[in-house]
Design a protein around this motif. Structure first.
Motif, PDB file in Angstrom:
ATOM      1  N   LEU A 169       0.829  -1.205   0.000  1.00 38.25           N
ATOM      2  CA  LEU A 169       0.000   0.000   0.000  1.00 38.25           C
ATOM      3  C   LEU A 169       0.861   1.252   0.000  1.00 38.25           C
ATOM      4  N   TYR A 170       2.071   1.168   0.594  1.00 41.20           N
ATOM      5  CA  TYR A 170       2.947   2.322   0.705  1.00 41.20           C
ATOM      6  C   TYR A 170       4.024   2.344  -0.380  1.00 41.20           C
ATOM      7  N   ASP A 171       4.313   1.208  -0.996  1.00 41.89           N
ATOM      8  CA  ASP A 171       5.319   1.130  -2.057  1.00 41.89           C
ATOM      9  C   ASP A 171       6.640   1.763  -1.605  1.00 41.89           C
ATOM     10  N   GLU A 172       7.182   1.226  -0.498  1.00 43.61           N
ATOM     11  CA  GLU A 172       8.379   1.800   0.097  1.00 43.61           C
ATOM     12  C   GLU A 172       9.632   1.386  -0.678  1.00 43.61           C
ATOM     13  N   LYS A 173      10.569   2.314  -0.736  1.00 40.32           N
ATOM     14  CA  LYS A 173      11.883   2.066  -1.334  1.00 40.32           C
ATOM     15  C   LYS A 173      12.938   2.666  -0.409  1.00 40.32           C
ATOM     16  N   THR A 174      14.020   1.893  -0.203  1.00 41.18           N
ATOM     17  CA  THR A 174      15.043   2.322   0.750  1.00 41.18           C
ATOM     18  C   THR A 174      16.410   2.377   0.060  1.00 41.18           C
ATOM     19  N   LEU A 175      17.147   3.470   0.316  1.00 40.43           N
ATOM     20  CA  LEU A 175      18.518   3.640  -0.167  1.00 40.43           C
ATOM     21  C   LEU A 175      19.416   3.934   1.033  1.00 40.43           C
ATOM     22  N   ILE A 176      20.605   3.253   1.044  1.00 39.22           N
ATOM     23  CA  ILE A 176      21.558   3.488   2.131  1.00 39.22           C
ATOM     24  C   ILE A 176      22.897   3.863   1.506  1.00 39.22           C
ATOM     25  N   PHE A 177      23.496   4.921   2.061  1.00 42.84           N
ATOM     26  CA  PHE A 177      24.773   5.426   1.555  1.00 42.84           C
ATOM     27  C   PHE A 177      25.788   5.389   2.693  1.00 42.84           C
ATOM     28  N   ASP A 178      27.082   5.226   2.274  1.00 45.26           N
ATOM     29  CA  ASP A 178      28.130   5.252   3.290  1.00 45.26           C
ATOM     30  C   ASP A 178      28.615   6.673   3.496  1.00 45.26           C
TER      31      ASP A 178
ATOM     32  N   ILE B 134      14.469   7.095   2.435  1.00 44.83           N
ATOM     33  CA  ILE B 134      13.291   6.231   2.258  1.00 44.83           C
ATOM     34  C   ILE B 134      12.209   7.033   1.563  1.00 44.83           C
ATOM     35  N   THR B 135      11.675   6.458   0.514  1.00 40.18           N
ATOM     36  CA  THR B 135      10.574   7.098  -0.199  1.00 40.18           C
ATOM     37  C   THR B 135       9.392   6.144  -0.246  1.00 40.18           C
ATOM     38  N   ALA B 136       8.209   6.719  -0.194  1.00 42.82           N
ATOM     39  CA  ALA B 136       6.982   5.910  -0.217  1.00 42.82           C
ATOM     40  C   ALA B 136       5.816   6.770  -0.691  1.00 42.82           C
ATOM     41  N   ASN B 137       4.783   6.079  -1.087  1.00 35.19           N
ATOM     42  CA  ASN B 137       3.550   6.761  -1.518  1.00 35.19           C
ATOM     43  C   ASN B 137       2.431   6.369  -0.571  1.00 35.19           C
ATOM     44  N   ASP B 138       1.983   7.339   0.215  1.00 38.84           N
ATOM     45  CA  ASP B 138       0.943   7.059   1.210  1.00 38.84           C
ATOM     46  C   ASP B 138      -0.441   7.058   0.543  1.00 38.84           C
ATOM     47  N   SER B 139      -0.664   6.094  -0.339  1.00 40.20           N
ATOM     48  CA  SER B 139      -1.943   6.041  -1.055  1.00 40.20           C
ATOM     49  C   SER B 139      -3.100   5.751  -0.108  1.00 40.20           C
ATOM     50  N   TYR B 140      -2.844   4.927   0.902  1.00 38.16           N
ATOM     51  CA  TYR B 140      -3.894   4.595   1.853  1.00 38.16           C
ATOM     52  C   TYR B 140      -4.316   5.830   2.662  1.00 38.16           C
ATOM     53  N   GLY B 141      -3.319   6.572   3.157  1.00 36.72           N
ATOM     54  CA  GLY B 141      -3.637   7.776   3.922  1.00 36.72           C
ATOM     55  C   GLY B 141      -4.295   8.851   3.068  1.00 36.72           C
ATOM     56  N   LYS B 142      -3.819   8.950   1.790  1.00 38.29           N
ATOM     57  CA  LYS B 142      -4.410   9.947   0.899  1.00 38.29           C
ATOM     58  C   LYS B 142      -5.858   9.597   0.555  1.00 38.29           C
ATOM     59  N   ARG B 143      -6.136   8.300   0.401  1.00 38.65           N
ATOM     60  CA  ARG B 143      -7.518   7.886   0.145  1.00 38.65           C
ATOM     61  C   ARG B 143      -8.414   8.245   1.314  1.00 38.65           C
ATOM     62  N   LYS B 144      -7.918   8.055   2.518  1.00 38.72           N
ATOM     63  CA  LYS B 144      -8.703   8.444   3.689  1.00 38.72           C
ATOM     64  C   LYS B 144      -8.906   9.956   3.729  1.00 38.72           C
ATOM     65  N   LEU B 145      -7.880  10.705   3.300  1.00 35.18           N
ATOM     66  CA  LEU B 145      -7.988  12.157   3.286  1.00 35.18           C
ATOM     67  C   LEU B 145      -9.023  12.629   2.255  1.00 35.18           C
ATOM     68  N   VAL B 146      -9.009  11.989   1.068  1.00 35.01           N
ATOM     69  CA  VAL B 146     -10.007  12.330   0.035  1.00 35.01           C
ATOM     70  C   VAL B 146     -11.405  11.967   0.510  1.00 35.01           C
ATOM     71  N   TYR B 147     -11.507  10.798   1.172  1.00 31.67           N
ATOM     72  CA  TYR B 147     -12.816  10.380   1.698  1.00 31.67           C
ATOM     73  C   TYR B 147     -13.328  11.380   2.736  1.00 31.67           C
ATOM     74  N   LEU B 148     -12.440  11.820   3.597  1.00 31.81           N
ATOM     75  CA  LEU B 148     -12.819  12.823   4.587  1.00 31.81           C
ATOM     76  C   LEU B 148     -13.249  14.126   3.903  1.00 31.81           C
ATOM     77  N   GLU B 149     -12.539  14.497   2.833  1.00 33.49           N
ATOM     78  CA  GLU B 149     -12.885  15.712   2.103  1.00 33.49           C
ATOM     79  C   GLU B 149     -14.305  15.627   1.532  1.00 33.49           C
ATOM     80  N   TYR B 150     -14.634  14.474   0.936  1.00 30.96           N
ATOM     81  CA  TYR B 150     -15.977  14.288   0.392  1.00 30.96           C
ATOM     82  C   TYR B 150     -17.037  14.359   1.493  1.00 30.96           C
ATOM     83  N   ILE B 151     -16.732  13.713   2.614  1.00 32.79           N
ATOM     84  CA  ILE B 151     -17.694  13.724   3.725  1.00 32.79           C
ATOM     85  C   ILE B 151     -17.942  15.146   4.222  1.00 32.79           C
ATOM     86  N   LEU B 152     -16.871  15.921   4.360  1.00 31.21           N
ATOM     87  CA  LEU B 152     -16.999  17.290   4.850  1.00 31.21           C
ATOM     88  C   LEU B 152     -17.777  18.162   3.862  1.00 31.21           C
ATOM     89  N   ILE B 153     -17.513  17.994   2.568  1.00 27.42           N
ATOM     90  CA  ILE B 153     -18.218  18.802   1.570  1.00 27.42           C
ATOM     91  C   ILE B 153     -19.702  18.462   1.548  1.00 27.42           C
TER      92      ILE B 153
END
Length: 453
Positions: free
Chosen positions: A75-84, A140-159
């Motif tokens: 759901l988050y599609d996480e990617k991790t990079l480590i540098f020395d 670390i990079t990720a896409n919070d699609s789950y949290g954003k969906r909840k945010l959009v849902y909340l936006e619709y409910i409020l409107i």
């Protein structure tokens, strides 16, 4: 805009603004909470990866990838990079990952330890981990699609909630204010209908706990004082008029006897006739004032049914005795409701006075000694039209036509006091009828009496 509508509008607008601000505040708070929660998740992920590197000697990166692959939430599609410490990439959780990074980001990490930024739909978290042996930079990079969906849902409910509850608020506010202001509306209607004929009208007071009832109570006290003053004024006018009629009757009688006497010459008789005419005019004026003073008394509240056409015929007969040369053209339009409409409940004597005054007015101001009377029925109204030809009134005179002692320019050379039409209007008001004046054609006067049935 009425007070009721103004209150409804202000309350509704206030609720609309407050609910809108509250909805925006909730949305902003939740958006910041999502961002902070996702930031904490990325931070925990970065720290756990670095601890694994720091605490396990000679760790196999293949094992780390396997661990990441099993622990990464799709759901988050996480990617991790480590540098020395030399900014060399030593670990990537996914081989084909395309993550935009720069040395500038890593140098920023070394100075500030952590950073959080957003690139497009993805969010980046970076942390600098300083150990005794080595330094590590983790992105670390990720896409919070789950949290954003909840945010959009909340936006619709409020409107939707905002639109729905705002509309509901406007409706309920209008209904509630209308109900609360109902006593004030009734108060206004009572005041609107008060005139010189119903000064005994009072506003109902249910309690003294609110401002409207307090005002109504004071209004009733004021009406009591006005009614008493008005009754005293009417009583004085009636008594004065009545007392004046007796000596005037004696004067008229003595003058008439003197005129009939053979002991005076023609010059004296002419002088006495002039005085007699003036005294008769004065008597007529006092009689008119007496009628006006008594029009709204309770003894005239006779609600017996009377045939208006019969009253009109009686008035015409009496007028013909005073003005035998005057001709009245009479016409009744056929209508199935006419018989019922001619039955008027009211005081027969007053109605006869009103019709007599209108016919007399048509006679006095006619240029050919003719008048036309038409009776018709339209919808729920009985209409009596009285018209004649002669000089007409201009617009300014028409506005004041029914005021006491008002006489137009066409009254020059005719006797009168300007009280006849005022009496007619007062009598018709008592019978809930109206009278209007118009000039339908050139040199044509039209009075229209409208009775409701």
């Amino acid at each position: 805009m009425t007070l009721k509508n103004r209150i409804s509008l202000l309350v509704s607008l206030l609720f609309t603004v407050l609910f809108g601000l509250a909805s925006a505040f909730i949305f902003i708070l939740y958006s910041n909470f999502r961002k902070q929660e996702f930031n904490d998740r990325l931070e925990i992920k970065a720290l756990s990866t670095i601890k694994l590197l720091a605490n396990v000697k000679d760790i196999d990166y293949k094992i780390m990838k396997l661990i990441d692959k099993n622990s990464i939430n799709e759901l988050y599609d996480e990617k991790t990079l480590i540098f020395d410490a030399d900014f060399n990439l030593i670990y990537s959780s996914i081989d084909d990952a395309k993550i935009k990074w720069s040395v500038t980001d890593l140098r920023f990490l070394k100075n500030h330890k952590t950073f959080f930024k957003k690139q497009g739909d993805r969010e980046f978290y970076g942390v600098f981990f300083d150990t005794r042996a080595k330094d590590y930079y983790v992105l670390i990079t990720a896409n919070d699609s789950y949290g954003k969906r909840k945010l959009v849902y909340l936006e619709y409910i409020l409107i939707i909630s905002y639109v729905l509850f705002t509309a509901l608020c406007w409706i309920l506010t209008s209904f509630t204010v209308k109900k609360i202001m109902q006593p004030l509306s009734s108060f206004h209607q009572k005041i609107k209908n008060i005139n010189e004929n119903n000064l005994d009208t009072r506003v109902e007071v249910k309690s003294n706990k609110n401002e409207i009832d307090l005002i109504a109570n004071e209004f009733n006290f004021m009406m009591d004082r006005i009614e008493v003053s008005y009754e005293k004024q009417k009583e004085f006018t009636a008594n004065a008029s009545h007392e004046l009629r007796t000596p005037l009757s004696r004067i008229i009688s003595q003058i008439e006897n003197k005129i009939d006497s053979d002991t005076i010459d023609s010059g004296s008789k002419s002088f006495l006739n002039t005085i007699l005419t003036d005294v008769n005019h004065l008597t007529e004026l006092i009689h008119s004032l007496l009628i006006l003073s008594k029009l709204d008394t309770k003894r005239y509240e006779n609600k017996e049914p009377n045939r208006l056409d019969e009253i009109l015929f009686t008035a015409i007969e009496k007028l013909n005795k005073t003005f035998p040369d005057f001709v009245i053209l009479f016409d009744i339009e056929e209508n199935e409701n006419l018989d019922a409409a001619l039955e008027i409940r009211g005081n027969k004597k007053l109605l006869e006075i009103a019709l007599s005054n209108i016919l007399k007015n048509a006679c006095v101001y006619s240029d050919n000694k003719q008048a036309k009377v038409t009776i018709s029925c339209k919808e729920k109204n009985l209409i009596i039209n009285v018209s004649n030809t002669g000089k007409t009134l201009d617009e300014k005179e028409q506005k004041n036509l029914f005021q006491p002692f008002m006489r137009g320019k066409n009254a020059n050379g005719t006797s009168g006091f300007g009280l006849g039409l005022r009496i007619v209007q007062r009598i018709l008001t008592l019978h809930k009828a109206t009278i209007t004046y118009s000039v339908p054609n050139k040199n044509t006067n039209l009075f229209q009496l409208i009775f409701h049935f």
